[in-house]
Design an enzyme around this catalytic site. Structure first.
Site, PDB file in Angstrom:
ATOM      1  N   GLY A 121       0.790  -1.224   0.000  1.00 41.45           N
ATOM      2  CA  GLY A 121       0.000   0.000   0.000  1.00 41.45           C
ATOM      3  C   GLY A 121       0.824   1.277   0.000  1.00 41.45           C
ATOM      4  O   GLY A 121       0.308   2.360   0.263  1.00 41.45           O
ATOM      5  N   SER A 123       2.705   2.096  -2.710  1.00 41.49           N
ATOM      6  CA  SER A 123       2.814   2.474  -4.108  1.00 41.49           C
ATOM      7  C   SER A 123       4.178   2.214  -4.743  1.00 41.49           C
ATOM      8  O   SER A 123       4.796   3.099  -5.345  1.00 41.49           O
ATOM      9  CB  SER A 123       2.419   3.939  -4.283  1.00 41.49           C
ATOM     10  OG  SER A 123       1.770   4.042  -5.497  1.00 41.49           O
ATOM     11  N   SER A 124       4.604   0.975  -4.639  1.00 41.35           N
ATOM     12  CA  SER A 124       5.842   0.585  -5.316  1.00 41.35           C
ATOM     13  C   SER A 124       5.683   0.720  -6.828  1.00 41.35           C
ATOM     14  O   SER A 124       6.638   1.035  -7.540  1.00 41.35           O
ATOM     15  CB  SER A 124       6.214  -0.860  -4.957  1.00 41.35           C
ATOM     16  OG  SER A 124       5.158  -1.727  -5.300  1.00 41.35           O
ATOM     17  N   GLU A 157      -0.035   2.751 -15.866  1.00 44.12           N
ATOM     18  CA  GLU A 157      -0.685   1.765 -14.986  1.00 44.12           C
ATOM     19  C   GLU A 157      -2.134   1.497 -15.421  1.00 44.12           C
ATOM     20  O   GLU A 157      -2.574   0.347 -15.469  1.00 44.12           O
ATOM     21  CB  GLU A 157      -0.657   2.275 -13.536  1.00 44.12           C
ATOM     22  CG  GLU A 157      -1.232   1.282 -12.574  1.00 44.12           C
ATOM     23  CD  GLU A 157      -0.500   1.249 -11.246  1.00 44.12           C
ATOM     24  OE1 GLU A 157       0.558   1.893 -11.110  1.00 44.12           O
ATOM     25  OE2 GLU A 157      -0.997   0.559 -10.344  1.00 44.12           O
ATOM     26  N   ASP A 169      -1.096   8.490  -6.559  1.00 43.48           N
ATOM     27  CA  ASP A 169       0.224   7.905  -6.305  1.00 43.48           C
ATOM     28  C   ASP A 169       1.285   8.506  -7.221  1.00 43.48           C
ATOM     29  O   ASP A 169       2.387   8.844  -6.792  1.00 43.48           O
ATOM     30  CB  ASP A 169       0.180   6.387  -6.512  1.00 43.48           C
ATOM     31  CG  ASP A 169      -0.872   5.736  -5.642  1.00 43.48           C
ATOM     32  OD1 ASP A 169      -1.377   6.400  -4.728  1.00 43.48           O
ATOM     33  OD2 ASP A 169      -1.173   4.554  -5.885  1.00 43.48           O
TER      34      ASP A 169
HETATM   35  C1  GLA Z   1      -4.256   2.844  -5.164  1.00 39.95           C
HETATM   36  C2  GLA Z   1      -4.446   3.694  -6.436  1.00 39.95           C
HETATM   37  C3  GLA Z   1      -4.742   5.151  -6.067  1.00 39.95           C
HETATM   38  C4  GLA Z   1      -5.861   5.265  -5.052  1.00 39.95           C
HETATM   39  C5  GLA Z   1      -5.627   4.308  -3.883  1.00 39.95           C
HETATM   40  C6  GLA Z   1      -6.797   4.271  -2.939  1.00 39.95           C
HETATM   41  O1  GLA Z   1      -3.092   3.239  -4.487  1.00 39.95           O
HETATM   42  O2  GLA Z   1      -3.299   3.644  -7.242  1.00 39.95           O
HETATM   43  O3  GLA Z   1      -5.033   5.880  -7.237  1.00 39.95           O
HETATM   44  O4  GLA Z   1      -7.098   5.051  -5.647  1.00 39.95           O
HETATM   45  O5  GLA Z   1      -5.370   2.985  -4.312  1.00 39.95           O
HETATM   46  O6  GLA Z   1      -6.938   5.514  -2.310  1.00 39.95           O
END
Ligand code: GLA
Length: 376
Positions: A121, A123-124, A157, A169
């Site tokens: 969670g 964001s790698s 992505e 992210d």
């Molecule tokens: C992932 C997605 C983001 C966002 C989050 C939830 O990280 O990449 O864009 O939607 O989930 O907040």
């Protein structure tokens, strides 16, 4: 040896000298979860864990890539290769996004090494996309705004890998600022700085449960939000409020999904105000409320992250905790008193191991800057 000297050496062995070095960070999100794709508000911050990218022009016009987080083998990144359902898609997606936008980068040799934990969670994937994008644009001499960069990395992505993610992210990985979170309006991309008070520290604690946003739960939530918006006659849930929601007769699931998005965006504003006053207790309450809403209304938590958030909340020195990121597992973010943070993480990890029989990872993160070139 450090991550960067290992990477430079590995690059030299495969492609020779002359690499430039770039980095793009992972992120935490203090609050504002599952609101970005409804054009709501989020409050992310870049962290001191990043994906490093060593890159040089490719002499034969063919782009190639390796990752020290995988087998280190060199793979070709031709534009026509299509999706291969593995890590290299995130990099191929960057070339594809640029091509779709009519931008022609030069062919590059690329090496990656990342200390952003995967599936936790933080964001790698955005860190990988943004590091490759930053490198490729710099080597190609292409200038672009932060909004444009975030949009290209997101497109890698969403359009290539196939996760219909929002902009949060990639935006924060491009434009994070040391010591600050950003209050980002995901409709206008206007970003306000929110200083993190000196006595605050954020800890990321992994539940060990791995999510795969490509599994479909994320896309399903997004579709539910779109349907709720349509039934309320607004273009996105950003334009709905609790009064409109009360008047609409949505079926229960859609009602709860919409209620999460509406209340979560409000919590972002309240959190920004509380942070401004240095009121960490209030920020902690709001983070706890965010978790409840993700659990009960948005249904993206799991028993392991629910338990972990509970554990964190009952640990001395912790103001509040919530599951972070796309969900269905991953990590919990805990707001701690700076001086108590390291002990709190250790105590949470110990308790979690006692309850689950499994040791996971946890770390206190510094809030760092966004992507850029490193000049060693
Ligand atoms: C992932 C997605 C983001 C966002 C989050 C939830 O990280 O990449 O864009 O939607 O989930 O907040």
């Amino acid at each position: 040896m450090s991550l960067s000297s290992d990477l430079v050496q590995a690059f030299r062995q495969r492609f020779g000298d002359g690499a430039r070095l770039f980095r793009a960070p992972g992120r935490i999100n203090i609050i504002g979860e599952h609101t970005d794709y409804s054009e709501g508000f989020v409050m992310p911050a870049a962290i001191d864990r990043s994906c490093l990218c060593a890159a040089a022009p490719s002499p034969d016009g063919v782009s190639r890539i390796f990752s020290l987080n995988r087998d280190g083998e060199v793979r070709e990144l031709s534009a026509a290769r299509g999706r291969q359902n593995d890590w290299s898609d995130y990099a191929a997606g960057v070339f594809s996004a640029l091509q779709n936008a009519g931008v022609s980068p030069i062919a590059c040799h690329i090496g990656l090494s990342s200390d952003v934990p995967e599936g936790a969670g933080v964001s790698s994937s955005a860190a990988l996309e943004v590091s490759v994008l930053t490198a490729v644009l710099a080597l190609s001499g292409i200038d672009a705004t932060r909004e444009q960069r975030a949009a290209w990395a997101r497109s890698a992505e969403a359009d290539f890998v196939g996760v219909p993610c929002g902009i949060m992210d990639q935006f924060i990985s491009v434009s994070g600022q040391a010591g600050c979170a950003l209050v980002l309006d995901c409709r206008t991309l206007e970003a306000r700085i929110a200083h993190i008070p000196d006595h605050a520290a954020f800890a990321v604690i992994d539940s060990g449960v791995r999510h795969q946003l490509t599994d479909g739960g994320y896309a399903q939530r997004r579709a539910e939000c779109e349907e709720a918006a349509r039934l309320m006659n607004v273009s996105v849930l950003r334009d709905a409020d609790l009064v409109l929601l009360a008047q609409a007769s949505l079926r229960d699931v859609l009602h709860r999904r919409a209620r999460h998005v509406i209340t979560e965006s409000d919590r972002v504003a309240l959190t920004a105000a509380a942070l401004g006053r240095g009121d960490l207790s209030e920020v902690g309450h709001l983070m706890n409320a965010s978790h409840q809403s993700l659990q009960n209304d948005f249904a993206v938590t799991c028993p392991e992250t629910d338990r972990l958030a509970d554990l964190a909340r009952s640990t001395p020195g912790v103001y509040g905790a919530r599951q972070m990121g796309g969900g269905f597992g991953g990590a919990v973010l805990a707001l701690c008193d700076r001086h108590a943070a390291a002990n709190a993480v250790e105590s949470i990890l110990r308790d979690q191991e006692r309850l689950s029989g499994r040791r996971t990872d946890g770390f206190v993160c510094a809030v760092g800057a966004g992507a850029g070139e490193i000049h060693p």
